[in-house]
Design a protein around this motif. Sequence first.
Motif, PDB file in Angstrom:
ATOM      1  N   CYS A 196       0.828  -1.215   0.000  1.00 25.92           N
ATOM      2  CA  CYS A 196       0.000   0.000   0.000  1.00 25.92           C
ATOM      3  C   CYS A 196       0.857   1.258   0.000  1.00 25.92           C
ATOM      4  O   CYS A 196       0.520   2.253  -0.659  1.00 25.92           O
ATOM      5  CB  CYS A 196      -0.932  -0.013   1.211  1.00 25.92           C
ATOM      6  N   LYS A 197       1.961   1.233   0.738  1.00 25.94           N
ATOM      7  CA  LYS A 197       2.854   2.393   0.746  1.00 25.94           C
ATOM      8  C   LYS A 197       3.475   2.614  -0.634  1.00 25.94           C
ATOM      9  O   LYS A 197       3.623   3.768  -1.080  1.00 25.94           O
ATOM     10  CB  LYS A 197       3.943   2.195   1.795  1.00 25.94           C
ATOM     11  N   GLN A 198       3.834   1.530  -1.317  1.00 23.55           N
ATOM     12  CA  GLN A 198       4.371   1.655  -2.670  1.00 23.55           C
ATOM     13  C   GLN A 198       3.314   2.222  -3.607  1.00 23.55           C
ATOM     14  O   GLN A 198       3.610   3.089  -4.445  1.00 23.55           O
ATOM     15  CB  GLN A 198       4.852   0.287  -3.177  1.00 23.55           C
ATOM     16  N   ASN A 199       2.069   1.753  -3.474  1.00 21.76           N
ATOM     17  CA  ASN A 199       0.993   2.270  -4.323  1.00 21.76           C
ATOM     18  C   ASN A 199       0.737   3.755  -4.057  1.00 21.76           C
ATOM     19  O   ASN A 199       0.522   4.536  -4.985  1.00 21.76           O
ATOM     20  CB  ASN A 199      -0.280   1.467  -4.095  1.00 21.76           C
ATOM     21  N   ASP A 200       0.760   4.124  -2.778  1.00 18.99           N
ATOM     22  CA  ASP A 200       0.571   5.542  -2.445  1.00 18.99           C
ATOM     23  C   ASP A 200       1.690   6.399  -3.039  1.00 18.99           C
ATOM     24  O   ASP A 200       1.442   7.514  -3.536  1.00 18.99           O
ATOM     25  CB  ASP A 200       0.543   5.723  -0.921  1.00 18.99           C
ATOM     26  N   LYS A 201       2.907   5.881  -2.991  1.00 19.29           N
ATOM     27  CA  LYS A 201       4.045   6.614  -3.543  1.00 19.29           C
ATOM     28  C   LYS A 201       3.890   6.806  -5.051  1.00 19.29           C
ATOM     29  O   LYS A 201       4.153   7.896  -5.591  1.00 19.29           O
ATOM     30  CB  LYS A 201       5.340   5.862  -3.240  1.00 19.29           C
TER      31      LYS A 201
ATOM     32  N   GLU B 113       1.043   6.743  -6.800  1.00 20.94           N
ATOM     33  CA  GLU B 113      -0.068   7.653  -7.085  1.00 20.94           C
ATOM     34  C   GLU B 113       0.332   9.108  -6.832  1.00 20.94           C
ATOM     35  O   GLU B 113      -0.067  10.009  -7.580  1.00 20.94           O
ATOM     36  CB  GLU B 113      -1.273   7.270  -6.230  1.00 20.94           C
ATOM     37  N   LYS B 114       1.118   9.333  -5.799  1.00 17.07           N
ATOM     38  CA  LYS B 114       1.605  10.689  -5.540  1.00 17.07           C
ATOM     39  C   LYS B 114       2.502  11.157  -6.680  1.00 17.07           C
ATOM     40  O   LYS B 114       2.406  12.318  -7.131  1.00 17.07           O
ATOM     41  CB  LYS B 114       2.378  10.712  -4.217  1.00 17.07           C
ATOM     42  N   GLU B 115       3.348  10.254  -7.173  1.00 14.71           N
ATOM     43  CA  GLU B 115       4.244  10.618  -8.273  1.00 14.71           C
ATOM     44  C   GLU B 115       3.450  10.874  -9.547  1.00 14.71           C
ATOM     45  O   GLU B 115       3.750  11.803 -10.311  1.00 14.71           O
ATOM     46  CB  GLU B 115       5.260   9.497  -8.489  1.00 14.71           C
ATOM     47  N   ILE B 116       2.397  10.075  -9.774  1.00 16.30           N
ATOM     48  CA  ILE B 116       1.555  10.283 -10.958  1.00 16.30           C
ATOM     49  C   ILE B 116       0.841  11.630 -10.871  1.00 16.30           C
ATOM     50  O   ILE B 116       0.769  12.382 -11.858  1.00 16.30           O
ATOM     51  CB  ILE B 116       0.548   9.124 -11.094  1.00 16.30           C
ATOM     52  N   ASN B 117       0.331  11.947  -9.705  1.00 18.49           N
ATOM     53  CA  ASN B 117      -0.356  13.233  -9.536  1.00 18.49           C
ATOM     54  C   ASN B 117       0.591  14.406  -9.769  1.00 18.49           C
ATOM     55  O   ASN B 117       0.201  15.433 -10.346  1.00 18.49           O
ATOM     56  CB  ASN B 117      -0.972  13.319  -8.138  1.00 18.49           C
ATOM     57  N   GLU B 118       1.831  14.274  -9.320  1.00 15.48           N
ATOM     58  CA  GLU B 118       2.812  15.339  -9.557  1.00 15.48           C
ATOM     59  C   GLU B 118       3.081  15.507 -11.047  1.00 15.48           C
ATOM     60  O   GLU B 118       3.221  16.634 -11.546  1.00 15.48           O
ATOM     61  CB  GLU B 118       4.100  15.012  -8.814  1.00 15.48           C
ATOM     62  N   ARG B 119       3.139  14.383 -11.783  1.00 19.28           N
ATOM     63  CA  ARG B 119       3.363  14.468 -13.232  1.00 19.28           C
ATOM     64  C   ARG B 119       2.145  15.078 -13.924  1.00 19.28           C
ATOM     65  O   ARG B 119       2.277  15.848 -14.876  1.00 19.28           O
ATOM     66  CB  ARG B 119       3.646  13.065 -13.804  1.00 19.28           C
ATOM     67  N   LEU B 120       0.944  14.717 -13.441  1.00 19.04           N
ATOM     68  CA  LEU B 120      -0.272  15.252 -14.057  1.00 19.04           C
ATOM     69  C   LEU B 120      -0.394  16.753 -13.849  1.00 19.04           C
ATOM     70  O   LEU B 120      -0.908  17.468 -14.707  1.00 19.04           O
ATOM     71  CB  LEU B 120      -1.508  14.547 -13.480  1.00 19.04           C
ATOM     72  N   ASN B 121       0.073  17.226 -12.703  1.00 15.25           N
ATOM     73  CA  ASN B 121       0.005  18.663 -12.421  1.00 15.25           C
ATOM     74  C   ASN B 121       0.914  19.472 -13.337  1.00 15.25           C
ATOM     75  O   ASN B 121       0.749  20.689 -13.463  1.00 15.25           O
ATOM     76  CB  ASN B 121       0.383  18.932 -10.968  1.00 15.25           C
ATOM     77  N   GLN B 122       1.887  18.775 -13.955  1.00 14.87           N
ATOM     78  CA  GLN B 122       2.818  19.464 -14.845  1.00 14.87           C
ATOM     79  C   GLN B 122       2.307  19.563 -16.275  1.00 14.87           C
ATOM     80  O   GLN B 122       2.913  20.218 -17.105  1.00 14.87           O
ATOM     81  CB  GLN B 122       4.165  18.744 -14.829  1.00 14.87           C
ATOM     82  N   ILE B 123       1.213  18.863 -16.570  1.00  9.64           N
ATOM     83  CA  ILE B 123       0.641  18.933 -17.918  1.00  9.64           C
ATOM     84  C   ILE B 123      -0.782  19.457 -17.815  1.00  9.64           C
ATOM     85  O   ILE B 123      -1.449  19.341 -16.780  1.00  9.64           O
ATOM     86  CB  ILE B 123       0.653  17.561 -18.617  1.00  9.64           C
ATOM     87  N   GLU B 124      -1.267  20.071 -18.898  1.00 10.70           N
ATOM     88  CA  GLU B 124      -2.597  20.666 -18.910  1.00 10.70           C
ATOM     89  C   GLU B 124      -3.622  19.627 -19.330  1.00 10.70           C
ATOM     90  O   GLU B 124      -3.526  19.036 -20.405  1.00 10.70           O
ATOM     91  CB  GLU B 124      -2.635  21.856 -19.867  1.00 10.70           C
ATOM     92  N   LEU B 125      -4.606  19.382 -18.450  1.00  9.06           N
ATOM     93  CA  LEU B 125      -5.684  18.439 -18.737  1.00  9.06           C
ATOM     94  C   LEU B 125      -7.019  19.121 -18.473  1.00  9.06           C
ATOM     95  O   LEU B 125      -7.132  19.969 -17.575  1.00  9.06           O
ATOM     96  CB  LEU B 125      -5.567  17.193 -17.853  1.00  9.06           C
ATOM     97  N   SER B 126      -8.010  18.710 -19.250  1.00 13.29           N
ATOM     98  CA  SER B 126      -9.351  19.223 -18.998  1.00 13.29           C
ATOM     99  C   SER B 126      -9.896  18.589 -17.720  1.00 13.29           C
ATOM    100  O   SER B 126      -9.373  17.597 -17.223  1.00 13.29           O
ATOM    101  CB  SER B 126     -10.271  18.895 -20.175  1.00 13.29           C
ATOM    102  N   ILE B 127     -10.963  19.179 -17.200  1.00 11.46           N
ATOM    103  CA  ILE B 127     -11.558  18.664 -15.962  1.00 11.46           C
ATOM    104  C   ILE B 127     -12.040  17.228 -16.157  1.00 11.46           C
ATOM    105  O   ILE B 127     -11.848  16.367 -15.296  1.00 11.46           O
ATOM    106  CB  ILE B 127     -12.710  19.574 -15.501  1.00 11.46           C
ATOM    107  N   ASP B 128     -12.683  16.958 -17.322  1.00 11.78           N
ATOM    108  CA  ASP B 128     -13.174  15.596 -17.582  1.00 11.78           C
ATOM    109  C   ASP B 128     -12.018  14.605 -17.705  1.00 11.78           C
ATOM    110  O   ASP B 128     -12.096  13.477 -17.203  1.00 11.78           O
ATOM    111  CB  ASP B 128     -14.021  15.579 -18.862  1.00 11.78           C
ATOM    112  N   GLU B 129     -10.933  15.002 -18.394  1.00  9.64           N
ATOM    113  CA  GLU B 129      -9.781  14.111 -18.529  1.00  9.64           C
ATOM    114  C   GLU B 129      -9.161  13.803 -17.163  1.00  9.64           C
ATOM    115  O   GLU B 129      -8.819  12.658 -16.863  1.00  9.64           O
ATOM    116  CB  GLU B 129      -8.733  14.738 -19.445  1.00  9.64           C
TER     117      GLU B 129
END
Length: 722
Positions: free
Chosen positions: A430-435, A437-453
Amino acid sequence: MTNESPPSYDSIKNNKAYKPSDEQQRQIDLLSQHTPVTELSAVSSNAETKYFDLLPSFQMFQSILRRDDRQFSEDLRSRPPGYEENNRSTNISRIGSIDANLNEVSSRLNEINLQQEYELQNYIADDVGLSPVMSQSQGEPNVNQESYGLSPLDIIDSLAKSINSPIDIQIYVTKDIPHLNMNNQLETRLKENTNGDFVNGYIIITNKSNKPIDFGLFTVSLEGAIKQKKYNKVLLKKYLKMYDLAASYGYTLVPNSAGIEYEPFATDLSDDCQIGLPDDRTLLPNKKYKKFFTFKFPNRLLDNSCTSNLLSHLIPPPSMGVDRSCFQNRGEAIELNKALSYGFLNIRGTPLLTRDYSFDDTSISYTIEAKFIDKKNSKESVSHDDINKDDYIISRSMQYFLKFVPKEIQHSNLKIYQELKNSITWDLICKQNDKIEKEINERLNQIELSIDELKNKNLLIHSQPENKKVNKIDNEPGLKSDTCEIFGKKKLFSSHSKIGESFMSIQIPNKTIPYSSPRLLMKYNEDFSLYYKDPVDLNIELNFITSESNTKPPLISSIDINLICWSYIAEYPVPFEIGYDLFYNNYLDNREDTVRSNLQIIKDQVSTYIDFVNDSNLELSKGSLMYLNSMKSLGIKKDNIREYFKSTRLDPHWKVQLDKKFHWKSNINSPLTIINKNNINLLPSFQSCLAGRLYCLEVNVKFKGMEGNDNTVKLDIPITVG
């Protein structure tokens, strides 16, 4: 640290202090006149010789063995300038030049970005997952490779092998330290080595052609490797590689670490071999050369053997399975002899096949490796920063397989209990999964996505349930079984019916189950004998509950104890220790097959992350990629070993207590008497980055009762084998 002398070494006759050769003594005398060093000389003491573990400096290793491409183009046919006692100025000048060269090497090393010697660190992303970079080797399946360095030694495991060579290499392992001018007794293939054991022997090299043969580099090493054969590729992890600088070719004479004294280039009268390889690196026609080697099995691996720095992954694992690709794929022919319970090839250095319940496509091997490395085109010289595997070839090589059994097994029944109680493996996952997901969210914040995407992507990666801890632990450190319905006759002539329920609690043993192997191996290797181990008993609390006052517990038919082997493999390093909760703590309550459902949940979660990363063109850190690939490739195998322990038949003493119902209790002490009827090889418990083995005892208490009904109370108890 001081170690005892190797056994069977003619103590009085050969127990002499080391005496430098004449040439070495001249160098000592010369250096002592210019530097404040203490003069070295042979000192006779009446004490027994002691051996010290001294690692060579990195500069020594670099300058003797791990040299760059220039050594392949050197002209060594003319003799180098000699040291003369009457020309001290020349000598001092040469000493200065040596120091300058060492300083140059040291300076150059500081500029090198050393890569970890690890074959599984290069990754690419593709449309089906995150995969290791593969490269093709001549005559072998695809083998994943490590980053290249500045020496051919850095890429030695990725070099192609020559099919035909007139050079013959034979490796001989001896029982004791070999002596010159006498026949030395060879070690048997049944020998089992453990931590701290010495391996002594010699190598005979013969040029069987009628022409001189030049060579570039000759290495002798003790290596440990995990090899997995998957379809058309081979995954290889070298976790141990120890070079013997005295046995390998070098530009200087390095004393043998076992104290074998000899004159360089002298002839061994026992087999007419020249001691050492020629300085000009030219093997003369039909001439035999001999090199002595000495290795010592380590207690621990180097820290960089495990990228996650796990202590359990730094203990050398036991030999397991058989490398079927050995001796030019002749290992495929090894079959188990039913009478002996092991199998081998009829050649020197053969691996030993035992019934150790390994994966068919996985092996853990320890080998002595002797290799000649040459440049494909010796006339061309390449840049020091451009070492390429296509420029070199292993012109001749030979292996000698050694069986290794580690003796340092850490056991703690309290630690095992805590792992089960706290679901430590699930917590780490679970800790690995949380890590991630946190890394994915950081990458997503660096790119522009629509609200639906963004909403769709978040729904995708958070689609798995939260971890749910399950345990059946009541009294520390013991485990409790499920309740089993018991059937029997309430009266003599009545029909069979349910007469009560039964369950049991068992304490986790506080001792290890002893390692064992086929009888002939055990007989030869007395150090691993079962009779030197303390006996292990199981403390069982058996319970029988009934609502009838006149119903007593039925007789016990037998107490059968089987062994459960849990084995795992992965193509990428597992970044945490695997605990028993992965096999016994169900992630979801509504699944019956605990292991299968748990593994499927892990793989589903990992596949979701991989698909999401690939679909979004995201780049994750190397640690996250390693985790995703390791879990995606994780495989688990369960083997049930019967008739390893002797069955117990007894009539227990029951005590009854009233608690709304009649509750009968009996405390049973059941000894684990080993019979090993099927002559198996019970490997020690171990965990490494790519493979591991854990054990449980399957305890079956069977009551007498109606035929066709099990009437058996079952419970698996984690144990450690060592």
